[in-house]
Design a protein around this motif. Structure first.
Motif: not given
Length: 66
Positions: A11, A15-16, A18-19, A22
Motif C-alpha cells: 500500500e 494504488s497502481f 498495489y493492484r 497484490s
C-alpha cells in the motif's frame, strides 16, 4: 537491476502498484553499479531499451556499426 528486499506492505507504493502486485511476491529493485557487458570497438552508436520480459526487466542494447 537486482532485487534487494522483500516488500510486505504494498500500500505504501501506491494504488497502481498495489493492484498489479497484490497477491504476488514483490521485491524492491536497485540498479547495478557495475555493468558487466562486453564492449566492442566497432559498436559506437548504441541505444538501450529496458522492458519487461515475463516477470523481470531486461535491458536490450542495439548498436550500429561505425
Amino acid at each position: 537491476m537486482i532485487a534487494t528486499e522483500h516488500v510486505s506492505d504494498m500500500e505504501q507504493l501506491g494504488s497502481f502498484i498495489y493492484r498489479l502486485c497484490s497477491g504476488k511476491e514483490t521485491y524492491r529493485l536497485k540498479r547495478r553499479s557495475v555493468r558487466r557487458r562486453i564492449s566492442r570497438r566497432e559498436a559506437g552508436n548504441c541505444h538501450r531499451i529496458r522492458h519487461f520480459e515475463n516477470t523481470f526487466v531486461v535491458e536490450t542494447v542495439i548498436c550500429k556499426k561505425s
